[in-house]
Design a protein around this motif. Structure first.
Motif, PDB file in Angstrom:
ATOM      1  N   THR A 116       0.846  -1.202   0.000  1.00  0.00           N
ATOM      2  CA  THR A 116       0.000   0.000   0.000  1.00  0.00           C
ATOM      3  C   THR A 116       0.880   1.249   0.000  1.00  0.00           C
ATOM      4  O   THR A 116       1.996   1.221   0.540  1.00  0.00           O
ATOM      5  N   ILE A 117       0.393   2.308  -0.614  1.00  0.00           N
ATOM      6  CA  ILE A 117       1.028   3.617  -0.487  1.00  0.00           C
ATOM      7  C   ILE A 117      -0.046   4.596  -0.062  1.00  0.00           C
ATOM      8  O   ILE A 117      -1.082   4.717  -0.725  1.00  0.00           O
ATOM      9  N   GLU A 118       0.174   5.263   1.078  1.00  0.00           N
ATOM     10  CA  GLU A 118      -0.870   6.069   1.698  1.00  0.00           C
ATOM     11  C   GLU A 118      -0.302   7.383   2.234  1.00  0.00           C
ATOM     12  O   GLU A 118       0.906   7.502   2.448  1.00  0.00           O
ATOM     13  N   ASP A 119      -1.147   8.316   2.450  1.00  0.00           N
ATOM     14  CA  ASP A 119      -0.757   9.600   3.043  1.00  0.00           C
ATOM     15  C   ASP A 119      -1.904  10.124   3.908  1.00  0.00           C
ATOM     16  O   ASP A 119      -2.811  10.792   3.407  1.00  0.00           O
ATOM     17  N   PRO A 120      -1.887   9.839   5.222  1.00  0.00           N
ATOM     18  CA  PRO A 120      -0.889   9.037   5.928  1.00  0.00           C
ATOM     19  C   PRO A 120      -1.304   7.576   5.996  1.00  0.00           C
ATOM     20  O   PRO A 120      -2.421   7.228   5.602  1.00  0.00           O
ATOM     21  N   VAL A 121      -0.419   6.717   6.535  1.00  0.00           N
ATOM     22  CA  VAL A 121      -0.783   5.323   6.813  1.00  0.00           C
ATOM     23  C   VAL A 121      -1.726   5.342   8.015  1.00  0.00           C
ATOM     24  O   VAL A 121      -1.343   5.762   9.102  1.00  0.00           O
ATOM     25  N   GLU A 122      -2.977   4.922   7.796  1.00  0.00           N
ATOM     26  CA  GLU A 122      -3.962   5.020   8.880  1.00  0.00           C
ATOM     27  C   GLU A 122      -3.854   3.836   9.846  1.00  0.00           C
ATOM     28  O   GLU A 122      -3.639   4.002  11.037  1.00  0.00           O
ATOM     29  N   TYR A 123      -4.049   2.623   9.332  1.00  0.00           N
ATOM     30  CA  TYR A 123      -3.953   1.424  10.168  1.00  0.00           C
ATOM     31  C   TYR A 123      -2.668   0.686   9.830  1.00  0.00           C
ATOM     32  O   TYR A 123      -2.346   0.505   8.661  1.00  0.00           O
ATOM     33  N   GLN A 124      -1.946   0.259  10.843  1.00  0.00           N
ATOM     34  CA  GLN A 124      -0.737  -0.530  10.615  1.00  0.00           C
ATOM     35  C   GLN A 124      -1.123  -2.004  10.702  1.00  0.00           C
ATOM     36  O   GLN A 124      -1.519  -2.500  11.752  1.00  0.00           O
ATOM     37  N   VAL A 125      -1.046  -2.696   9.563  1.00  0.00           N
ATOM     38  CA  VAL A 125      -1.524  -4.076   9.466  1.00  0.00           C
ATOM     39  C   VAL A 125      -0.348  -5.014   9.268  1.00  0.00           C
ATOM     40  O   VAL A 125       0.452  -4.835   8.334  1.00  0.00           O
ATOM     41  N   GLU A 126      -0.225  -6.004  10.133  1.00  0.00           N
ATOM     42  CA  GLU A 126       0.869  -6.969  10.048  1.00  0.00           C
ATOM     43  C   GLU A 126       0.741  -7.817   8.783  1.00  0.00           C
ATOM     44  O   GLU A 126      -0.359  -8.233   8.413  1.00  0.00           O
ATOM     45  N   GLY A 127       1.862  -8.055   8.107  1.00  0.00           N
ATOM     46  CA  GLY A 127       1.861  -8.894   6.911  1.00  0.00           C
ATOM     47  C   GLY A 127       1.667  -8.122   5.625  1.00  0.00           C
ATOM     48  O   GLY A 127       1.655  -8.693   4.537  1.00  0.00           O
ATOM     49  N   ILE A 128       1.478  -6.785   5.741  1.00  0.00           N
ATOM     50  CA  ILE A 128       1.274  -5.941   4.565  1.00  0.00           C
ATOM     51  C   ILE A 128       2.388  -4.899   4.510  1.00  0.00           C
ATOM     52  O   ILE A 128       2.744  -4.297   5.529  1.00  0.00           O
ATOM     53  N   THR A 129       2.963  -4.696   3.334  1.00  0.00           N
ATOM     54  CA  THR A 129       3.994  -3.676   3.157  1.00  0.00           C
ATOM     55  C   THR A 129       3.312  -2.332   2.947  1.00  0.00           C
ATOM     56  O   THR A 129       2.550  -2.164   1.995  1.00  0.00           O
ATOM     57  N   GLN A 130       3.578  -1.396   3.862  1.00  0.00           N
ATOM     58  CA  GLN A 130       2.904  -0.098   3.806  1.00  0.00           C
ATOM     59  C   GLN A 130       3.923   1.028   3.651  1.00  0.00           C
ATOM     60  O   GLN A 130       4.914   1.090   4.386  1.00  0.00           O
ATOM     61  N   ILE A 131       3.684   1.902   2.671  1.00  0.00           N
ATOM     62  CA  ILE A 131       4.579   3.017   2.377  1.00  0.00           C
ATOM     63  C   ILE A 131       3.883   4.325   2.734  1.00  0.00           C
ATOM     64  O   ILE A 131       2.737   4.543   2.337  1.00  0.00           O
TER      65      ILE A 131
END
Length: 571
Positions: free
Chosen positions: A353-368
């Motif tokens: 995912t690419i987000e601004d901002p990262v809302e939920y931090q989910v384990e097992g998912i790469t978040q930018i």
């Protein structure tokens, strides 16, 4: 015939209470600021509350009352919503049969009386007015609901904050912390604000400096409610405490800041996203509560109707292509997308995912986290993450041509792309992409489904009551669907109770409009047909529009007609 305010000024002149200079000043203030002449006279110390009451009582033949010697029955007070009593400075005093007596400081305020009449019309036929002083009404309301501006020491002394604990990844450096923000009362009041918000199901907490205090409001079921007001002297300490928890620079007050922190409430951990904005009287802080437990409930539990939900699920089974979710801010788009991503999160899938901002931090998912200041825009981040061999990509929002172009091309080369747009309906998302500059044939080839989402407040189950809705009203709203709607009754609304804080609503549910892209729509896109024509075709093929979905929920007794109109006004 002279207005009441003119009569008052004449009498004060005749009695030599008011000279020419004072009269000119009063009229100048009234012309500049508006408002009640009576209140201006009191604020300028020309007359007292008592004098004004005596004048109004005599002129209008309305009896005065000393509320300080009168105990208000809470059950009668609940007939009028708390928000309305504070807004118009009035208080229900008694009820005899179908007659409600309310005390007002300004009985000439017809709008206030009309507002009360509209609210209580289902069980009250007559409203009688009596006069009470401003201060007496404020004190009565404070006894009933608590003062809107209590001293912080009293709030802390009387409040139970619950088990709120800040979860720290590392020990905070307290070197820069001001002495005031370390004091127990400040720490406790911040814990109280967070605890009360979570206990009251608030999604956002607004902490806003005003000229004479610090206002705290909670957004519950999408609507802001004033919670309390803290003294101005404690403003800097409270804001500093929140900045410290969010690991922000407490010395910086001139530019916006963003941060986050996590608290533990009982056995639950809840993230807060923090936004700090410089305003006239200090730094306004808005906290968004992010409860990860909401993500694991799945699409089936978000309240969507079976027909649009089925179309949504079918689209998500496709191995590649683009699914777009549209709607205004606060319509639940992020929660829906995260619920989807959470369900698709299996060891055999690489989800980025690419987000601004990262809302939920989910384990097992790469978040930018997008950061335009250093060049990490949605477009640049999307280019980079495509080299990470993703199976599913979630783009927080498509804001420009470059992001849209890369996302669409990614969806054509084997990835399932999920994203959001700000449009009013599902068909509008298609034409928005073309308006951004994306070639129509690329839009037609990549899109699987576009959906529009809103959130409707649900009727409180504890004070739910049947109501009659005139057929003429339903005809105006439902149009051709009036026949089906009349057969579905009865209709309901929430009367208002302590469980729902007298709002009549408790919780929200999703309202969804799903437009599945078929070959005919693809041809229409290539030919640059308008969104209205696309929507008409989709409805002819069975698509349930937002208004139709909302009316279905209303007919099922889950929401009110007012909510249908509120969330589908742009239809």
């Amino acid at each position: 015939m002279k207005k009441l305010s003119d009569k008052l000024l004449d009498i004060l002149e005749q009695k030599k209470v008011l000279d020419k200079a004072q009269l000119k000043k009063i009229l100048s203030i009234h012309k500049r600021k508006g408002g009640s002449i009576g209140k201006i006279l009191i604020s300028e110390n020309v007359i007292t509350h008592k004098d004004l009451m005596a004048f109004l009582s005599e002129q209008l033949n309305i009896p005065p009352i000393d509320l300080s010697k009168y105990k208000i029955d809470p059950a009668i007070a609940k007939l009028v919503p708390q928000k309305l009593t504070f807004q118009h400075n009035l208080v229900p005093v008694s009820r005899i049969g179908n007659t409600l007596t309310i005390a007002m400081s300004d009985p000439t305020d017809i709008l206030a009386i009309d507002d009360v009449r509209a609210i209580v019309s289902h069980e009250i036929e007559t409203i009688d007015i009596i006069i009470a002083s401003d201060n007496d009404i404020k004190e009565s309301l404070a006894k009933l609901y608590g003062s809107p501006a209590e001293d912080i020491a009293k709030i802390v002394r009387d409040a139970e904050t619950g088990d709120v604990e800040v979860v720290e990844e590392e020990k905070l450096d307290v070197g820069e912390v001001t002495a005031e923000s370390q004091k127990a009362p400040i720490v406790k009041i911040v814990s109280l604000i967070l605890n009360e918000a979570l206990m009251g199901r608030a999604s956002d907490i607004h902490i806003e400096p005003c000229e004479k205090g610090l206002k705290v409001r909670y957004r519950v079921d999408g609507v802001l409610h004033e919670a309390l007001s803290l003294p101005k002297k404690n403003q800097n300490a409270v804001l500093a405490r929140l900045k410290i928890m969010s690991k922000l620079d407490i010395t910086e007050t001139r530019i916006p800041q963003d941060g986050r922190f996590r608290i533990k409430l009982g056995q639950k951990e809840i993230d807060f996203r923090v936004s700090v904005l410089p305003i006239t009287f200090g730094n306004k802080i808005v906290l968004r509560a992010l409860d990860k437990s909401n993500l694991s409930i799945g699409l089936d539990k978000l309240g969507f109707l079976p027909q649009p939900l089925e179309a949504f699920k079918n689209a998500l089974e496709k191995p590649f292509g683009m699914v777009l979710l549209t709607g205004p801010t606060g319509s639940g788009k992020s929660t829906t997308l995260y619920s989807i991503v959470n369900n698709l999160n299996t060891p055999d899938k690489n989800i980025v995912t690419i987000e601004d901002p990262v809302e939920y931090q989910v384990e097992g998912i790469t978040q930018i986290q997008a950061n335009p200041e250093i060049g990490l825009t949605f477009a640049n981040g999307l280019k980079s993450l495509l080299r990470q061999s993703p199976d599913i990509i979630m783009v927080g929002e498509i804001r420009d041509f470059e992001t849209a172009d890369i996302a669409i091309k990614a969806s054509l080369t084997g990835q399932l792309v999920l994203s959001t747009l700000h449009t009013n309906n599902a068909a509008g998302a298609i034409t928005r992409l073309v308006d951004m500059g994306v070639e129509p044939f690329l839009v037609a080839a990549s899109l699987i489904l576009t959906a529009a989402q809103r959130l409707a407040r649900k009727i409180c189950p504890r004070c739910k009551e049947k109501i009659d809705v005139p057929r003429s009203v339903l005809e105006r709203i439902a149009g051709a669907e009036i026949g089906k709607l009349m057969k579905r009754g009865p209709f309901y609304r929430g009367k208002g109770c302590s469980h729902c804080s007298s709002t009549g609503y408790f919780g929200r549910m999703g309202v969804l409009e799903t437009l599945t892209i078929d070959d005919t729509i693809r041809d229409m896109v290539i030919k640059k047909v308008s969104s209205n024509e696309i929507e008409k075709y989709a409805i002819s093929k069975g698509m349930m529009a937002l208004r139709g979905s909302a009316l279905e929920i209303f007919a099922s007794g889950l929401t009110t007609l007012e909510e249908v109109l509120r969330i589908t006004t742009e239809e």
